[in-house]
Design an enzyme around this catalytic site. Structure first.
Site, PDB file in Angstrom:
ATOM      1  N   HIS A  19      -3.350  10.033   0.901  1.00 11.60           N
ATOM      2  CA  HIS A  19      -3.949  11.495   0.474  1.00 11.60           C
ATOM      3  C   HIS A  19      -2.922  12.355   0.436  1.00 11.60           C
ATOM      4  CE1 HIS A  19      -8.181   9.872   2.086  1.00 11.60           C
ATOM      5  NE2 HIS A  19      -8.336   9.700   0.775  1.00 11.60           N
ATOM      6  N   LYS A  43     -24.484   9.531   3.619  1.00 11.46           N
ATOM      7  CA  LYS A  43     -23.302   8.775   4.389  1.00 11.46           C
ATOM      8  C   LYS A  43     -23.421   9.566   5.996  1.00 11.46           C
ATOM      9  CE  LYS A  43     -19.960   7.227   1.140  1.00 11.46           C
ATOM     10  NZ  LYS A  43     -18.769   7.125   1.029  1.00 11.46           N
ATOM     11  N   ARG A  92      -4.415   2.605  -6.038  1.00 13.24           N
ATOM     12  CA  ARG A  92      -3.402   1.805  -4.943  1.00 13.24           C
ATOM     13  C   ARG A  92      -2.930   0.564  -5.679  1.00 13.24           C
ATOM     14  NH1 ARG A  92      -7.431   3.264  -0.426  1.00 13.24           N
ATOM     15  NH2 ARG A  92      -8.696   2.607  -2.152  1.00 13.24           N
ATOM     16  N   SER A 130      -9.019   5.241   4.046  1.00 18.07           N
ATOM     17  CA  SER A 130      -9.875   5.747   5.262  1.00 18.07           C
ATOM     18  C   SER A 130     -10.688   4.780   5.809  1.00 18.07           C
ATOM     19  CB  SER A 130     -10.591   6.879   4.927  1.00 18.07           C
ATOM     20  OG  SER A 130     -10.031   8.036   4.269  1.00 18.07           O
TER      21      SER A 130
HETATM   22  O1  PNS Z   1     -13.191   9.162  -1.483  1.00 17.17           O
HETATM   23  P1  PNS Z   1     -14.152   8.432  -2.369  1.00 17.17           P
HETATM   24  O2  PNS Z   1     -15.182   8.145  -1.575  1.00 17.17           O
HETATM   25  O3  PNS Z   1     -13.575   7.113  -3.088  1.00 17.17           O
HETATM   26  O4  PNS Z   1     -14.610   9.511  -3.509  1.00 17.17           O
HETATM   27  C1  PNS Z   1     -15.817   9.390  -4.296  1.00 17.17           C
HETATM   28  C2  PNS Z   1     -15.857  10.579  -5.257  1.00 17.17           C
HETATM   29  C3  PNS Z   1     -16.406  11.497  -3.982  1.00 17.17           C
HETATM   30  C4  PNS Z   1     -15.090  11.008  -6.042  1.00 17.17           C
HETATM   31  C5  PNS Z   1     -17.278  10.228  -5.749  1.00 17.17           C
HETATM   32  O5  PNS Z   1     -18.204   9.775  -5.060  1.00 17.17           O
HETATM   33  C6  PNS Z   1     -18.075  11.340  -6.735  1.00 17.17           C
HETATM   34  O6  PNS Z   1     -17.324  11.870  -7.517  1.00 17.17           O
HETATM   35  N1  PNS Z   1     -19.161  11.858  -6.077  1.00 17.17           N
HETATM   36  C7  PNS Z   1     -19.776  13.001  -6.593  1.00 17.17           C
HETATM   37  C8  PNS Z   1     -21.168  12.660  -7.403  1.00 17.17           C
HETATM   38  C9  PNS Z   1     -20.597  12.231  -8.736  1.00 17.17           C
HETATM   39  O7  PNS Z   1     -20.092  12.848  -9.650  1.00 17.17           O
HETATM   40  N2  PNS Z   1     -21.159  10.862  -9.095  1.00 17.17           N
HETATM   41  C10 PNS Z   1     -20.777  10.417 -10.429  1.00 17.17           C
HETATM   42  C11 PNS Z   1     -19.451  10.075 -10.682  1.00 17.17           C
HETATM   43  S1  PNS Z   1     -19.239   8.984 -11.754  1.00 17.17           S
END
Ligand code: PNS
Length: 177
Positions: A19, A43, A92, A130
């Site tokens: 990150h 979560k 990645r 993570s």
């Molecule tokens: O670190 P992560 O868990 O891969 O991050 C995922 C994240 C937070 C980017 C994704 O879950 C997100 O954008 N969540 C917010 C809800 C949202 O906008 N959902 C639609 C996205 S297509």
């Protein structure tokens, strides 16, 4: 002149050197980068939201155009709220691509003006996540070089509360040793 604000959304549970690598790269191409931690009540995270904010703030303190924030709801709504024009995400390996493409295209459907920018972290972090850091730390393995020292220490304290108690009682003795 128009300034480009980007958000770097994620769970960051915990934040890793991967990150940090991406934040550094993003800070070089955007005028302002906001590391946005998702407040996800569904979560059960290992680190609380405030712990993750503190860790990320400390990790990014030297980047003057980076700040840390939290959000809930849709990423596109948060981006609109803070007038961000781009979403930064790391890719990645090929395996990340499908999920990231889906998310980027869904975000584009919801908010056509918001661009997703993908960046590749340094090769040494290409396998790092993570989830794996949590698993390795929880099973007693070393996460040295994978997370900043401060995160490593916090993981130790989180997984063995006796360590926190001991360092609170004997801060000087521990430092000297
Ligand atoms: O670190 P992560 O868990 O891969 O991050 C995922 C994240 C937070 C980017 C994704 O879950 C997100 O954008 N969540 C917010 C809800 C949202 O906008 N959902 C639609 C996205 S297509």
């Amino acid at each position: 002149m128009k300034k480009t604000v980007a958000i770097y959304p994620g769970s960051f549970d915990p934040p890793t050197n991967g990150h940090l690598d991406l934040i550094e790269r993003g800070s070089k191409i955007f005028d302002q980068l906001v590391v946005a931690i998702l407040r996800n009540a569904e979560k059960a995270p290992l680190f609380s939201l405030s712990e993750r904010v503190l860790m990320l703030e400390s990790m990014t303190a030297s980047f003057k155009n980076v700040r840390v924030d939290t959000f809930d709801g849709l990423t596109v709504d948060y981006a609109a709220k803070i007038k961000a024009g781009a979403v930064l995400r790391g890719i990645r390996a090929i395996s990340d691509y499908e999920y990231e493409l889906q998310m980027a295209l869904m975000n584009r459907k919801l908010q056509p003006d918001l661009e997703t920018v993908f960046m590749m972290p340094a090769e040494q972090y290409s396998y790092l996540s993570s989830r794996l850091v949590r698993e390795v730390a929880q099973l007693g393995g070393s996460v040295k070089d994978l997370v900043p020292e401060m995160v490593e220490q916090r993981l130790r304290e989180k997984l063995d509360p006796a360590i926190k108690l001991q360092s609170a009682r004997e801060p000087k003795a521990r430092k000297r040793g």
